[in-house]
Design a protein around this motif. Sequence first.
Motif, PDB file in Angstrom:
ATOM      1  N   ILE A  17       1.005  -1.260  -0.034  1.00  0.00           N
ATOM      2  CA  ILE A  17       0.012   0.059  -0.164  1.00  0.00           C
ATOM      3  C   ILE A  17       0.761   1.205  -0.129  1.00  0.00           C
TER       4      ILE A  17
ATOM      5  N   THR B 264      -2.680   0.091  -4.092  1.00  0.00           N
ATOM      6  CA  THR B 264      -2.161  -1.030  -3.548  1.00  0.00           C
ATOM      7  C   THR B 264      -1.540  -1.749  -4.855  1.00  0.00           C
TER       8      THR B 264
ATOM      9  N   GLN C 281      -5.231  -3.076   2.407  1.00  0.00           N
ATOM     10  CA  GLN C 281      -5.997  -2.586   1.446  1.00  0.00           C
ATOM     11  C   GLN C 281      -7.743  -2.431   1.594  1.00  0.00           C
TER      12      GLN C 281
END
Length: 403
Positions: free
Chosen positions: A74, A100, A163
Amino acid sequence: MNFRTVSQAAPDRADMAGSRSVVEMDPDVARRLFEEGAFLVLLGVPQGTELGIDCKSWQVGPRFKGVKMIPPGIHFLHYCSANPPSCGGEIGPKTGLFLTLKPREILLANWDPKTEDLDFSASQNEEEVSRIRASLQDLDPFLGPYPYEVMRKWVSLTDRLSQEVASSLQPLSGRVCAFSDVVPVVDFRHTKDREEQPRNDTACQSMKEGLDRLPRMKHREGTELRFSTIPEKNYPPGATPAEITQCSMDLSYALETVLEKNHRLQPLNLLGELQFAFVCFLIGNVYEGFEHWKRLLVLLCRAEEAMRERKELYLGLIAVLYHQLGEIPPDFFVDIVSQDNFLTSTLQDFFQFASGPGVDGTLRKRAEKFKAHLTKKFRWDFDADLDDCAPVVVELPEGVTID
């Protein structure tokens, strides 16, 4: 790649005018990032635009076309449009988005001069992405390497942020904006709507009157951050006055309500939300992120019963705060008017509850070490007299009276 230096407190800025300015990297690490790292190919970004990823940002030069060797995971891409020097060179408000990235992934975006934003729609074109991948060797001189020297800091600030959590909190528009995009609650399309608004052709007699004259505004649909809603009332429906008082001193009921509604399957994701809010504020310049971070912190630090029941949540909280507080000046939290330090008063309650009966021994010791660390580093006094005897003012439920 031709980045130019910008000087500002946070995030860090560094001179990346060419590969020679990059911090020396272990050859094995460099090789691994070159083989497994992701690519952000950002075409058409105007010279002078302030652009960054995670904890670094720069002003781009005329040869800039993106960033390479990005560790999978991320990341937070952020940028500010800028007027040309001939027009003053002013920097606009910051826009950011959480991404991500997978190993060797290529994200392709084109700068839209009309919206002054990056358009990632080209990333959905497999043929175009394949063409870019085939030309990476030619693009390489125009791609700046990811600032690996800040990777450890970035991971420490986002290790609890997944995420899924980032996607659920980010605006539906996909953009985190420093300045809110607001529209009137009433659009004033009809004469009747305009006639009902307060007149502005006379002087205001009070501050309240002046505020009442201002149009009521709301976030443009899809642009608001989707933080967990913290209940306005800290007590359950039908609570007795005694229960209201107890819930006002121990916020465990409110905390459990937030966890049940937003993070029922993964309670530790609340720490991810805490990190998301902090990054939005620290790097994205979003004041709303700071306010939500404070509200979550109060909720966590003043939940005495939850501290006894949720050991892992609070061990994680200490680790999260350890890294976050290292990024902010110690006097940042001091109220200019009252000179009260929001953070010391909040953590004072936390340390008091953490030393209470029924708290896990590991958590108690970790809290003691954290308290000692903060006392030594910031010279904060957590042992000042608590206002234990101050009356607690509570709101009684409708219809409840005390004789």
